[in-house]
Design a protein around this motif. Structure first.
Motif, PDB file in Angstrom:
ATOM      1  N   ILE A 174       0.828  -1.201   0.000  1.00 22.92           N
ATOM      2  CA  ILE A 174       0.000   0.000   0.000  1.00 22.92           C
ATOM      3  C   ILE A 174       0.865   1.254   0.000  1.00 22.92           C
ATOM      4  O   ILE A 174       0.610   2.205  -0.746  1.00 22.92           O
ATOM      5  CB  ILE A 174      -0.936  -0.007   1.225  1.00 22.92           C
ATOM      6  CG1 ILE A 174      -1.898  -1.197   1.122  1.00 22.92           C
ATOM      7  CG2 ILE A 174      -1.695   1.307   1.358  1.00 22.92           C
ATOM      8  CD1 ILE A 174      -2.693  -1.453   2.372  1.00 22.92           C
ATOM      9  N   ALA A 175       1.903   1.243   0.837  1.00 20.55           N
ATOM     10  CA  ALA A 175       2.807   2.401   0.931  1.00 20.55           C
ATOM     11  C   ALA A 175       4.135   1.918   1.496  1.00 20.55           C
ATOM     12  O   ALA A 175       4.242   1.648   2.694  1.00 20.55           O
ATOM     13  CB  ALA A 175       2.205   3.487   1.811  1.00 20.55           C
ATOM     14  N   ARG A 176       5.114   1.795   0.624  1.00 14.70           N
ATOM     15  CA  ARG A 176       6.428   1.287   1.034  1.00 14.70           C
ATOM     16  C   ARG A 176       7.061   2.229   2.056  1.00 14.70           C
ATOM     17  O   ARG A 176       7.082   3.446   1.881  1.00 14.70           O
ATOM     18  CB  ARG A 176       7.314   1.143  -0.201  1.00 14.70           C
ATOM     19  CG  ARG A 176       8.701   0.592   0.048  1.00 14.70           C
ATOM     20  CD  ARG A 176       9.325   0.142  -1.269  1.00 14.70           C
ATOM     21  NE  ARG A 176       9.231   1.171  -2.298  1.00 14.70           N
ATOM     22  CZ  ARG A 176      10.143   2.120  -2.486  1.00 14.70           C
ATOM     23  NH1 ARG A 176      11.213   2.175  -1.706  1.00 14.70           N
ATOM     24  NH2 ARG A 176       9.997   3.018  -3.463  1.00 14.70           N
ATOM     25  N   LEU A 177       7.563   1.644   3.134  1.00 12.39           N
ATOM     26  CA  LEU A 177       8.164   2.413   4.227  1.00 12.39           C
ATOM     27  C   LEU A 177       9.601   2.761   3.867  1.00 12.39           C
ATOM     28  O   LEU A 177      10.554   2.110   4.293  1.00 12.39           O
ATOM     29  CB  LEU A 177       8.099   1.611   5.529  1.00 12.39           C
ATOM     30  CG  LEU A 177       8.468   2.344   6.815  1.00 12.39           C
ATOM     31  CD1 LEU A 177       7.543   3.522   7.055  1.00 12.39           C
ATOM     32  CD2 LEU A 177       8.408   1.379   8.003  1.00 12.39           C
ATOM     33  N   SER A 212       9.914   6.384  -1.466  1.00 13.52           N
ATOM     34  CA  SER A 212       8.666   5.868  -2.016  1.00 13.52           C
ATOM     35  C   SER A 212       7.760   7.011  -2.455  1.00 13.52           C
ATOM     36  O   SER A 212       7.897   8.162  -2.024  1.00 13.52           O
ATOM     37  CB  SER A 212       7.932   5.001  -0.981  1.00 13.52           C
ATOM     38  OG  SER A 212       7.327   5.810   0.012  1.00 13.52           O
ATOM     39  N   ALA A 213       6.812   6.681  -3.313  1.00 16.60           N
ATOM     40  CA  ALA A 213       5.887   7.697  -3.838  1.00 16.60           C
ATOM     41  C   ALA A 213       5.027   8.304  -2.744  1.00 16.60           C
ATOM     42  O   ALA A 213       4.524   9.425  -2.886  1.00 16.60           O
ATOM     43  CB  ALA A 213       5.002   7.075  -4.916  1.00 16.60           C
ATOM     44  N   ASN A 214       4.844   7.581  -1.643  1.00 16.35           N
ATOM     45  CA  ASN A 214       3.998   8.048  -0.551  1.00 16.35           C
ATOM     46  C   ASN A 214       4.779   8.769   0.536  1.00 16.35           C
ATOM     47  O   ASN A 214       4.263   8.994   1.627  1.00 16.35           O
ATOM     48  CB  ASN A 214       3.239   6.870   0.076  1.00 16.35           C
ATOM     49  CG  ASN A 214       2.112   6.382  -0.812  1.00 16.35           C
ATOM     50  OD1 ASN A 214       2.298   6.173  -2.006  1.00 16.35           O
ATOM     51  ND2 ASN A 214       0.944   6.189  -0.239  1.00 16.35           N
ATOM     52  N   SER A 215       6.027   9.126   0.261  1.00 14.30           N
ATOM     53  CA  SER A 215       6.881   9.748   1.257  1.00 14.30           C
ATOM     54  C   SER A 215       7.198  11.198   0.916  1.00 14.30           C
ATOM     55  O   SER A 215       7.376  11.555  -0.244  1.00 14.30           O
ATOM     56  CB  SER A 215       8.202   8.971   1.389  1.00 14.30           C
ATOM     57  OG  SER A 215       7.982   7.693   1.946  1.00 14.30           O
TER      58      SER A 215
END
Length: 453
Positions: free
Chosen positions: A341-344, A348-351
């Motif tokens: 879902i959201a790479r830690l 990452s794109a969600n960071s």
């Protein structure tokens, strides 16, 4: 017996000769969203140094024209380890968005299309057990503090009044409109509205929306905080964990992710944000097994089916962290399926990653604080009372660009200048003040910054 006299404020601040109403920098540059001091609560915020990071955050989380497809999980990073990664502005950025949204529950942010709320979670000390339950309780405490319960209660009462009743109740004697009148039972009575019957109508509506009976009654009557306190023998909400008095933790997850979500939805909220600050205070002492358990529970509450929150995609989550803290949690994140879902990872794109400010960006941060406390509005945007060589001396090293170290050092410099009766702060004044500041106390932080760059 000596009776204290009413206190009086000094006629003139010691900072007046410097053109300041007050010391413009925090002595301890640690953001506290609940403080009333603008220097500590994040109200003073220079957006230009982090314009790119703000834009990325908006594209991930705000999306006024695509709100339902905002990121379900995002991360706010700072470079460095547990020491140097602190004080980089993560909390200040969260506070900035929290203020933007919560000032009118997203009405401005989302062009009056719908409402949203930010719930802020933070842990003042390390957590060593029942991690997800304590996270949920921290969120419930913020919900009791941030005003959203009263705003929602007023909205729900309004839904059960006729237009004529609502207009009469909200209209003051001077003709102005005040929605807070909806929470004043005496005003309701004056306008021939039975407050108890109105609350009962709201209770039934909340139960129909999925809220359990006991919390529905507490929420409708404006007694939710008292209801939470009733679970504890000491009638307290903090600290979040007390040995042998943990009954509230048995219910905190369900109360937050079921009942509160259903309550807010019934009041007209389309969604919200769960800002989880300093995740390392939650995970640093976890054994591997506990990390996996926490990650799975976090996924269940926030992205997997099982709660009203996930059924309606209500809260999206933002975690602040640094690379050291993420190492131990990343494998557990994978075991829980959260990596998909959201790479830690800060790449990452969600960071969103906050870098160390450049010298020009640091200068903007200094100016924002000075401008907030200026006596002469015409001087806004300048570095006064600093001279150019004074600012250069303050920001002369890479270590001094670290926001926390920079702001606390600036506070010492201005304090020293005021003590010595100066009207300008030049290079000599800065060097003299910092010589007495024992900057060596921050050497560990500075060394950590240097090693992280």
């Amino acid at each position: 017996m000596q009776i204290p006299k009413p206190g009086k404020k000094p006629a003139q601040s010691k900072y007046t000769p410097l053109g300041m109403k007050e010391l413009p920098f925090p002595n301890e540059a640690v953001v506290n969203p609940y403080s009333t001091d603008p220097r500590k609560n994040g109200s003073i915020y220079a957006t230009s140094p982090v314009a790119a990071e703000i834009e990325k955050f908006e594209n991930l989380q705000i999306r006024p024209d695509d709100f339902t497809n905002r990121a379900r999980l995002a991360y706010l990073w700072s470079k460095g380890d547990q020491q140097s990664g602190r004080g980089m502005g993560k909390t200040a950025l969260l506070r900035y968005f929290r203020q933007r949204i919560n000032k009118d529950w997203g009405a401005t942010e989302f062009n009056d299309q719908f409402n949203a709320v930010v719930v802020y979670v933070a842990f003042p000390s390390q957590v060593d057990r029942r991690y997800m339950e304590q996270l949920a309780l921290s969120a419930l405490v913020d919900i009791c503090r941030n005003g959203v319960l009263d705003a929602s209660r007023a909205a729900l009462r309004l839904m059960h009044l006729t237009d004529e009743q609502a207009l009469a109740i909200m209209t003051n004697e001077d003709g102005s409109q005040d929605a807070e009148n909806l929470l004043n039972d005496s005003i309701l009575t004056t306008n021939r509205v039975d407050a108890a019957k109105l609350d009962e109508a709201v209770i039934q509506a909340l139960i129909a929306a999925g809220v359990q009976v006991a919390p529905a009654k507490a929420l409708a009557r404006g007694e939710f905080e008292r209801y939470l306190r009733s679970f504890r023998k000491d009638d307290m909400l903090e600290p979040f964990y007390v040995p042998r008095d943990t009954r509230i933790l048995d219910f905190s997850r369900s109360l937050l992710f079921n009942d509160v979500v259903d309550y807010l939805r019934a009041a007209g909220f389309a969604g919200g944000y769960l800002f989880i600050d300093d995740i390392e205070n939650l995970v640093d002492q976890m054994a591997r097994k506990a990390r996996i358990e926490f990650a799975k529970e976090f996924a269940l509450c926030t992205v997997r089916p099982g709660y009203s929150n996930t059924e309606h995609s209500f809260f999206s989550c933002v975690l602040t962290t640094h690379q050291q803290a993420s190492v131990g949690l990343s494998s557990a994140w994978g075991d829980a399926g959260l990596t998909a879902i959201a790479r830690l990872d800060p790449t990452s794109a969600n960071s969103v990653e906050l870098p160390l400010p450049s010298k020009d960006q640091a200068r903007e941060i200094i100016i924002a604080h000075l401008d907030y406390y200026r006596i002469n509005e015409a001087e806004k945007g300048s570095v006064k009372p600093f001279t150019d060589d004074g600012i250069e001396a303050l920001l002369k090293s890479k270590q001094m660009l670290h926001p926390r170290l920079m702001l606390s050092s600036a506070a010492q410099v201005v304090f020293s200048a005021a003590q010595n009766g100066k009207t300008v702060i030049d290079e000599d004044a800065v060097n003299a003040a910092l010589d007495t500041k024992a900057v060596i106390e921050t050497a560990d932080v500075a060394d950590g910054i240097e090693g992280a760059l």
